[in-house]
Motif scaffolding. Structure first.
Motif, PDB file in Angstrom:
ATOM      1  N   LYS A  94       5.775  -4.938   3.390  1.00 19.86           N
ATOM      2  CA  LYS A  94       4.329  -4.866   3.563  1.00 19.86           C
ATOM      3  C   LYS A  94       3.666  -6.143   3.058  1.00 19.86           C
ATOM      4  N   ARG A  95       2.581  -6.514   3.687  1.00 23.33           N
ATOM      5  CA  ARG A  95       1.825  -7.684   3.254  1.00 23.33           C
ATOM      6  C   ARG A  95       1.213  -7.403   1.879  1.00 23.33           C
ATOM      7  N   ALA A  96       1.579  -8.245   0.928  1.00 24.46           N
ATOM      8  CA  ALA A  96       1.305  -7.953  -0.480  1.00 24.46           C
ATOM      9  C   ALA A  96      -0.177  -7.951  -0.826  1.00 24.46           C
ATOM     10  N   GLY A  97      -0.965  -8.762  -0.144  1.00 25.20           N
ATOM     11  CA  GLY A  97      -2.393  -8.791  -0.435  1.00 25.20           C
ATOM     12  C   GLY A  97      -3.047  -7.433  -0.235  1.00 25.20           C
ATOM     13  N   TRP A  98      -2.633  -6.753   0.806  1.00 21.93           N
ATOM     14  CA  TRP A  98      -3.183  -5.420   1.072  1.00 21.93           C
ATOM     15  C   TRP A  98      -2.642  -4.400   0.069  1.00 21.93           C
ATOM     16  N   VAL A  99      -1.374  -4.542  -0.264  1.00 24.30           N
ATOM     17  CA  VAL A  99      -0.772  -3.625  -1.239  1.00 24.30           C
ATOM     18  C   VAL A  99      -1.524  -3.705  -2.565  1.00 24.30           C
ATOM     19  N   LYS A 100      -1.827  -4.929  -2.993  1.00 19.00           N
ATOM     20  CA  LYS A 100      -2.503  -5.126  -4.276  1.00 19.00           C
ATOM     21  C   LYS A 100      -3.943  -4.621  -4.267  1.00 19.00           C
ATOM     22  N   ARG A 101      -4.505  -4.468  -3.065  1.00 18.12           N
ATOM     23  CA  ARG A 101      -5.870  -3.926  -2.967  1.00 18.12           C
ATOM     24  C   ARG A 101      -5.852  -2.442  -2.614  1.00 18.12           C
ATOM     25  N   ASN A 102      -4.672  -1.829  -2.760  1.00 12.84           N
ATOM     26  CA  ASN A 102      -4.518  -0.384  -2.556  1.00 12.84           C
ATOM     27  C   ASN A 102      -4.925   0.079  -1.164  1.00 12.84           C
ATOM     28  N   VAL A 103      -4.644  -0.758  -0.166  1.00 15.09           N
ATOM     29  CA  VAL A 103      -4.873  -0.352   1.221  1.00 15.09           C
ATOM     30  C   VAL A 103      -3.823   0.681   1.601  1.00 15.09           C
ATOM     31  N   ASN A 104      -4.254   1.740   2.270  1.00 15.31           N
ATOM     32  CA  ASN A 104      -3.316   2.770   2.712  1.00 15.31           C
ATOM     33  C   ASN A 104      -2.539   2.292   3.933  1.00 15.31           C
ATOM     34  N   ASN A 105      -1.219   2.500   3.915  1.00 16.58           N
ATOM     35  CA  ASN A 105      -0.352   2.138   5.028  1.00 16.58           C
ATOM     36  C   ASN A 105      -0.595   0.708   5.508  1.00 16.58           C
ATOM     37  N   PRO A 106      -0.450  -0.266   4.634  1.00 18.72           N
ATOM     38  CA  PRO A 106      -0.738  -1.653   5.018  1.00 18.72           C
ATOM     39  C   PRO A 106       0.254  -2.195   6.035  1.00 18.72           C
ATOM     40  N   GLU A 107      -0.196  -3.192   6.769  1.00 16.28           N
ATOM     41  CA  GLU A 107       0.642  -3.812   7.791  1.00 16.28           C
ATOM     42  C   GLU A 107       1.842  -4.517   7.162  1.00 16.28           C
ATOM     43  N   SER A 108       2.862  -4.721   7.992  1.00 14.25           N
ATOM     44  CA  SER A 108       4.043  -5.479   7.581  1.00 14.25           C
ATOM     45  C   SER A 108       3.861  -6.954   7.939  1.00 14.25           C
ATOM     46  N   ILE A 109       4.784  -7.763   7.458  1.00 16.82           N
ATOM     47  CA  ILE A 109       4.781  -9.188   7.823  1.00 16.82           C
ATOM     48  C   ILE A 109       4.938  -9.339   9.330  1.00 16.82           C
TER      49      ILE A 109
END
Length: 256
Positions: A94-109
């Motif tokens: 998963k794209r880490a920027g979204w993970v760190k902002r607690n986005v649900n089901n974030p996109e992959s690279i």
């Protein structure tokens, strides 16, 4: 965007140069693989030998069945599937920027690179711009993240070290692919993008930013997030008229 990772380690054995990738964790995945230079050399030599057998003389169907051809395809197929199996990590990381902002089901690279490829496909023709190169560069530009992960500025890794880790990862992946024409093309496309050295690279750099803020708009609308920092980080950094126009359109669609 990114997650912490380790670079490649190089060591010398008595018989060959060996590339070692240490175990690391990224989204609960582990990758630990050793590839010897001699194997890459053998595959490249076999492919070269089979190719030379088709030069000169009568016209030959290069796909015709033969023991020489079969060996070449077997070798190249092995390299291709090894490479593609490694690239599977692009689909699952998963794209880490979204993970760190607690986005649900974030996109992959891979999600990110795919839509960038579509950007190259639908862009208007621009004099002097190789659109096909833009498409290829878009699907190559983050390919090293299959090994190093998605490193973001917040990880505190200097830009030079990040670049070196990715450079080593690309070298490893090209060896895995067999170091033939396609491997050389991937290496050159990645370096061209990294160095921002051509008009195509500048367009794809803009695609990278535009795709990110488009995704940010979508997450804001779908999940009620405030992702202003992503717009602030890209403001004024678009290099091309195409990038500026697309960015302006994306920003205009944010809900006030």
């Amino acid at each position: 965007m990114g997650s912490g990772s380790r670079g490649l380690l190089l060591c010398k054995s008595s018989s060959s140069l060996v590339f070692l990738i240490p175990s690391f964790t990224c989204n609960n995945l582990r990758f630990n693989k050793t590839i010897a230079n001699s194997r890459a050399h053998r595959m490249a030599t076999e492919a070269s030998s089979s190719s030379s057998s088709f030069t000169g003389g009568d016209s030959i169907n290069p796909l015709a069945s033969s023991s020489v051809n079969g060996a070449a395809f077997s070798s190249s197929s092995s390299s291709a599937i090894d490479f593609l199996s490694l690239c599977h990590r692009l689909k699952t990381t998963k794209r880490a920027g979204w993970v760190k902002r607690n986005v649900n089901n974030p996109e992959s690279i891979a999600d990110h690179m795919y839509r960038m490829g579509l950007m190259g496909l639908i862009m208007a023709d621009i004099p002097g711009i190789d659109r096909d190169k833009c498409i290829k560069m878009a699907i190559v530009h983050d390919i090293a993240e299959a090994i190093v992960g998605d490193i973001t500025p917040s990880d505190g890794i200097p830009k030079e070290e990040k670049s070196q880790r990715e450079r080593e990862a690309i070298t490893y992946m090209c060896k895995l692919l067999g170091q033939g024409a396609r491997a050389k093309e991937i290496d050159e496309l990645w370096m061209e993008y990294e160095e921002n050295s051509t008009a195509e690279a500048k367009i794809v750099k803009d695609f990278d930013k535009a795709e990110m803020i488009l995704q940010a708009v979508e997450y804001e609308n779908e999940q009620g997030k405030d992702l202003e920092e992503f717009f602030q980080s890209t403001a004024g950094k678009f290099q091309t008229e195409l990038g500026k126009a697309w960015a302006a359109e994306i920003v205009s669609r944010r809900k006030k």
